[in-house]
Design a protein around this motif. Structure first.
Motif, short mmCIF file in Angstrom:
data_model
loop_
_atom_site.label_atom_id
_atom_site.label_comp_id
_atom_site.label_asym_id
_atom_site.label_seq_id
_atom_site.Cartn_x
_atom_site.Cartn_y
_atom_site.Cartn_z
N UNK A 113 0.82 -1.21 0.00
CA UNK A 113 0.00 0.00 0.00
C UNK A 113 0.86 1.26 0.00
N UNK A 114 1.99 1.22 0.70
CA UNK A 114 2.85 2.39 0.77
C UNK A 114 3.37 2.78 -0.62
N UNK A 115 3.73 1.80 -1.42
CA UNK A 115 4.23 2.08 -2.76
C UNK A 115 3.12 2.63 -3.65
N UNK A 116 1.93 2.05 -3.56
CA UNK A 116 0.80 2.54 -4.35
C UNK A 116 0.47 3.98 -3.97
N UNK A 117 0.48 4.26 -2.67
CA UNK A 117 0.19 5.62 -2.20
C UNK A 117 1.23 6.60 -2.73
N UNK A 118 2.50 6.20 -2.67
CA UNK A 118 3.56 7.08 -3.18
C UNK A 118 3.35 7.39 -4.66
N UNK A 122 2.75 10.96 -6.13
CA UNK A 122 3.82 11.51 -6.96
C UNK A 122 3.27 12.00 -8.30
N UNK A 123 2.34 11.26 -8.87
CA UNK A 123 1.76 11.66 -10.16
C UNK A 123 0.69 12.73 -10.02
N UNK A 124 0.09 12.82 -8.81
CA UNK A 124 -1.06 13.70 -8.60
C UNK A 124 -2.17 13.40 -9.60
N UNK A 125 -2.35 12.12 -9.88
CA UNK A 125 -3.39 11.70 -10.83
C UNK A 125 -4.76 12.11 -10.31
N UNK A 126 -5.53 12.87 -11.09
CA UNK A 126 -6.84 13.32 -10.61
C UNK A 126 -7.92 12.24 -10.66
N UNK A 137 -7.20 -0.06 -0.73
CA UNK A 137 -5.79 0.31 -0.91
C UNK A 137 -5.63 1.82 -1.04
N UNK A 138 -6.75 2.53 -1.29
CA UNK A 138 -6.68 3.96 -1.55
C UNK A 138 -7.66 4.73 -0.66
N UNK A 139 -7.87 4.20 0.55
CA UNK A 139 -8.89 4.77 1.43
C UNK A 139 -8.61 6.22 1.82
N UNK A 140 -7.34 6.63 1.86
CA UNK A 140 -7.03 8.00 2.24
C UNK A 140 -6.88 8.95 1.08
#
Length: 385
Positions: A113-118, A122-126, A137-140
């Motif tokens: 999850x840490x890598x996915x969050x990074x 990092x991309x700031x994908x909207x 995996x993306x709850x936050x």
């Protein structure tokens, strides 16, 4: 070092880099696919077990997703996270993102999850395209989410404005492993992907071929498999991870689907070659890469029942999967290494010294890759680019 003779300099810089061929260098990946869908609408494009989509159906499903993405503001060079498993929906999502004008960022659901969050931060994908079971995996995250398996998703009746990306627009951002520090996002435009699979010189894929899809979307080998099939009118077959690890199961899949073309990482090839070296005999093209080829494994396969062509592919992600190739026909008993061969079509390379000067033939230097293979650079890392 003395200046090289003019004739040798010309050979190094010009003659050995004369690799140009005609290919759709000014079109986008999805545009080449759309033309193929018009030519062969009823041909099977992708198959996953009992599920299959024709070229027309795949194009239509991707158009539907494209409208949803455009309604959320996706346009040229907008990054879209893509966290799905290797299913037909993954192929639909990739095409839909490209059709919207955006670039997909593969987020392997098996990553921590840490890598996915990074990667997402990092991309700031909207926008993130995923499935319901990966939501936690993306709850936050505050990213807008499209669920591919949401039964309550409303169809977009309107047709949001289209953007018009070009061949130098981003098609995807592939993150490196991060083994040498912070993972880097490699920004790959449409043109290098077309260069990889259209009218190239290392593997010619034709409509009668069947290409195995075995690589995770986050690995650059997937570009060869997916777009190699779909931009050339071939059939793409999704192969499960379990089948890939079992020589017997993989051999059955090759026979069942009539697979003709396959890419394997060198480590997986070595594993399979040790257990069942004759299992590849039905293939037209078997390409291996990602690590240094093992002479013993290659020799074992070649002296069993080899595929029609066994190719060693070399290239970093920054050169869009492959930059050089070598067809392996024989490996002498005393051979310790396998060459990386010569250049792919529309790719250039130079062997340079520490002062960036060409070295004479036979002198060691550093490999520099150039031409249409190159990615645009690293995402948000201009100093590294």
């Amino acid at each position: 070092m003395n200046e090289l003779p003019e004739a040798e300099m010309r050979q190094l810089l010009v003659e050995w880099n004369d690799t140009a061929t005609e290919y759709p260098r000014d079109q986008c990946v999805h545009e080449v696919f759309e033309m193929q869908a018009l030519r062969t609408p009823e041909a099977i494009a992708v198959e996953d077990g009992e599920r299959r989509l024709t070229y027309h159906e795949l194009n239509s499903c991707a158009d539907d997703l494209s409208r949803r993405l455009r309604s959320l503001g996706v346009r040229e060079d907008v990054l879209v996270g893509l966290c799905v498993d290797r299913t037909i929906e993954m192929i639909v999502a990739m095409l839909g993102i490209l059709k919207a004008g955006g670039a997909y960022v593969p987020l392997d659901p098996t990553y921590p999850t840490e890598r996915l969050t990074f990667m997402l931060m990092d991309t700031k994908a909207p926008v993130l395209v995923t499935k319901r079971r990966f939501m936690d995996r993306f709850s936050g995250s505050h990213t807008q989410i499209i669920l591919l398996d949401d039964p309550h998703a409303e169809a977009i009746e309107t047709n949001p404005p289209r953007t018009h990306p070009h061949s130098e627009s981003l098609a995807c951002v592939m993150y490196t492993s991060g083994s040498e520090g912070r993972p880097k996002g490699v920004c790959i435009p449409h043109r290098p992907i077309n260069r990889l699979v259209c009218n190239t010189n290392f593997v010619q894929i034709i409509p009668s071929d069947c290409v195995a899809q075995v690589s995770n979307a986050s690995f650059d080998g997937a570009a060869f498999e997916i777009w190699g099939a779909l931009l050339n009118g071939a059939r793409l077959v999704m192969i499960s991870k379990d089948a890939m690890l079992s020589p017997r199961a993989l051999a059955e899949q090759i026979q069942r689907y009539g697979i003709t073309t396959m890419f394997l990482t060198t480590s997986l090839f070595n594993h399979l070659a040790l257990q069942a070296p004759s299992m590849f005999h039905a293939l037209k093209h078997l390409v291996i890469g990602g690590e240094v080829a093992d002479a013993k494994s290659v020799r074992t396969v070649l002296r069993s029942q080899p595929p029609q062509r066994l190719v060693n592919g070399y290239g970093p992600t920054e050169a869009t999967t492959f930059a050089t190739w070598y067809e392996m026909k024989d490996v002498p008993d005393d051979a310790q290494t396998i060459p990386i061969g010569r250049l792919l079509a529309n790719t250039k390379a130079y062997i340079l010294d520490a002062q960036s000067r060409p070295v004479p033939i036979g002198v060691a230097g550093e490999l520099h890759i150039d031409g249409d293979a190159l990615a645009r650079g690293y995402w948000n890392r201009p100093e590294l680019t």
